[in-house]
Write a protein that holds these residues in place. Structure first.
Motif, PDB file in Angstrom:
ATOM      1  N   ARG A  52       0.796  -1.235   0.000  1.00  0.00           N
ATOM      2  CA  ARG A  52       0.000   0.000   0.000  1.00  0.00           C
ATOM      3  C   ARG A  52       0.824   1.279   0.000  1.00  0.00           C
ATOM      4  O   ARG A  52       0.525   2.200  -0.727  1.00  0.00           O
ATOM      5  CB  ARG A  52      -0.917   0.025   1.218  1.00  0.00           C
ATOM      6  CG  ARG A  52      -2.068  -0.925   1.132  1.00  0.00           C
ATOM      7  CD  ARG A  52      -3.149  -0.652   2.161  1.00  0.00           C
ATOM      8  NE  ARG A  52      -2.753   0.179   3.271  1.00  0.00           N
ATOM      9  CZ  ARG A  52      -2.648  -0.227   4.531  1.00  0.00           C
ATOM     10  NH1 ARG A  52      -2.909  -1.470   4.835  1.00  0.00           N
ATOM     11  NH2 ARG A  52      -2.300   0.601   5.496  1.00  0.00           N
ATOM     12  N   GLU A  53       1.832   1.371   0.868  1.00  0.00           N
ATOM     13  CA  GLU A  53       2.563   2.626   0.948  1.00  0.00           C
ATOM     14  C   GLU A  53       3.860   2.482   1.731  1.00  0.00           C
ATOM     15  O   GLU A  53       4.020   1.553   2.518  1.00  0.00           O
ATOM     16  CB  GLU A  53       1.719   3.723   1.607  1.00  0.00           C
ATOM     17  CG  GLU A  53       1.412   3.462   3.060  1.00  0.00           C
ATOM     18  CD  GLU A  53       0.516   4.534   3.669  1.00  0.00           C
ATOM     19  OE1 GLU A  53       0.364   5.621   3.092  1.00  0.00           O
ATOM     20  OE2 GLU A  53      -0.034   4.265   4.734  1.00  0.00           O
ATOM     21  N   PHE A  54       4.761   3.426   1.472  1.00  0.00           N
ATOM     22  CA  PHE A  54       5.928   3.565   2.325  1.00  0.00           C
ATOM     23  C   PHE A  54       6.291   5.036   2.435  1.00  0.00           C
ATOM     24  O   PHE A  54       5.961   5.852   1.579  1.00  0.00           O
ATOM     25  CB  PHE A  54       7.114   2.694   1.870  1.00  0.00           C
ATOM     26  CG  PHE A  54       7.883   3.201   0.682  1.00  0.00           C
ATOM     27  CD1 PHE A  54       8.983   4.038   0.841  1.00  0.00           C
ATOM     28  CD2 PHE A  54       7.530   2.818  -0.598  1.00  0.00           C
ATOM     29  CE1 PHE A  54       9.709   4.480  -0.245  1.00  0.00           C
ATOM     30  CE2 PHE A  54       8.248   3.263  -1.697  1.00  0.00           C
ATOM     31  CZ  PHE A  54       9.341   4.096  -1.521  1.00  0.00           C
ATOM     32  N   THR A  55       6.945   5.346   3.541  1.00  0.00           N
ATOM     33  CA  THR A  55       7.390   6.706   3.835  1.00  0.00           C
ATOM     34  C   THR A  55       8.856   6.640   4.198  1.00  0.00           C
ATOM     35  O   THR A  55       9.282   5.717   4.896  1.00  0.00           O
ATOM     36  CB  THR A  55       6.588   7.292   5.030  1.00  0.00           C
ATOM     37  OG1 THR A  55       5.204   7.271   4.698  1.00  0.00           O
ATOM     38  CG2 THR A  55       7.028   8.704   5.359  1.00  0.00           C
ATOM     39  N   TRP A  56       9.611   7.626   3.716  1.00  0.00           N
ATOM     40  CA  TRP A  56      11.000   7.745   4.146  1.00  0.00           C
ATOM     41  C   TRP A  56      11.309   9.197   4.436  1.00  0.00           C
ATOM     42  O   TRP A  56      10.587  10.088   3.990  1.00  0.00           O
ATOM     43  CB  TRP A  56      11.980   7.105   3.206  1.00  0.00           C
ATOM     44  CG  TRP A  56      11.959   7.465   1.740  1.00  0.00           C
ATOM     45  CD1 TRP A  56      11.427   8.572   1.149  1.00  0.00           C
ATOM     46  CD2 TRP A  56      12.532   6.705   0.687  1.00  0.00           C
ATOM     47  NE1 TRP A  56      11.630   8.545  -0.197  1.00  0.00           N
ATOM     48  CE2 TRP A  56      12.307   7.413  -0.513  1.00  0.00           C
ATOM     49  CE3 TRP A  56      13.227   5.515   0.634  1.00  0.00           C
ATOM     50  CZ2 TRP A  56      12.746   6.955  -1.745  1.00  0.00           C
ATOM     51  CZ3 TRP A  56      13.664   5.065  -0.604  1.00  0.00           C
ATOM     52  CH2 TRP A  56      13.425   5.765  -1.765  1.00  0.00           C
ATOM     53  N   GLU A  57      12.352   9.407   5.229  1.00  0.00           N
ATOM     54  CA  GLU A  57      12.713  10.751   5.656  1.00  0.00           C
ATOM     55  C   GLU A  57      14.206  10.975   5.506  1.00  0.00           C
ATOM     56  O   GLU A  57      14.997  10.040   5.651  1.00  0.00           O
ATOM     57  CB  GLU A  57      12.325  10.989   7.117  1.00  0.00           C
ATOM     58  CG  GLU A  57      10.843  10.974   7.356  1.00  0.00           C
ATOM     59  CD  GLU A  57      10.462  11.282   8.789  1.00  0.00           C
ATOM     60  OE1 GLU A  57      11.358  11.336   9.669  1.00  0.00           O
ATOM     61  OE2 GLU A  57       9.266  11.480   9.038  1.00  0.00           O
TER      62      GLU A  57
END
Length: 148
Positions: free
Chosen positions: A70-75
């Protein structure tokens, strides 16, 4: 400061996810990325990726959230800034989905950095969305074999 783009893709979520999560192959379908190298193995929470993009300093990103399929987030962080990239997919009908890509700048210098890169960020988000759509909808072997 947040910037985002969404694009509808005529392909199932699973097919789009397989391409999107294979971050090291992004340079094959978007000119906004020269190289991506996973530094800690596969894409998972805590994994780092070194990303080289035209007109942007090479940056190490850390995956902070991942919902498989569904999704991924990175910073990435720099002096006075935190940049958050989100990559999400949602079904919109049988065999089709919507991809939403966003960049958020925060921190005491975040708004300044965001304004300075606004035009470039808009261009890169659009290039990434269009490149992903083109590859997946083409039915190219890369699109279905991306998770191998």
């Amino acid at each position: 400061m947040e910037q985002h783009t969404s694009i509808d893709v005529d392909a199932p979520v699973e097919r789009v996810w397989a391409v999107l999560r294979d971050v090291e192959r992004w340079p094959e379908w978007t000119a906004s990325v020269r190289s991506v190298r996973l530094l800690d193995g596969g894409l998972r929470v805590g994994a780092r990726a070194r990303i080289d993009q035209p007109r942007i300093p090479t940056t190490v990103w850390t995956v902070t959230a991942l919902a498989e399929g569904r999704e991924f987030t990175w910073e990435a962080s720099g002096p006075g800034t935190r940049t958050t990239g989100r990559h999400g997919i949602e079904p919109v009908g049988p065999g089709s989905c919507r991809v939403t890509l966003s960049i958020t700048q925060s921190g005491w210098l975040g708004a300044v950095v965001g304004r300075g890169y606004r035009s470039l960020t808009d261009r890169y988000l659009a290039m990434e969305a269009a490149g992903l759509k083109a590859l997946v909808e083409s039915g190219a072997p890369d699109a279905s074999d991306a998770s191998d």
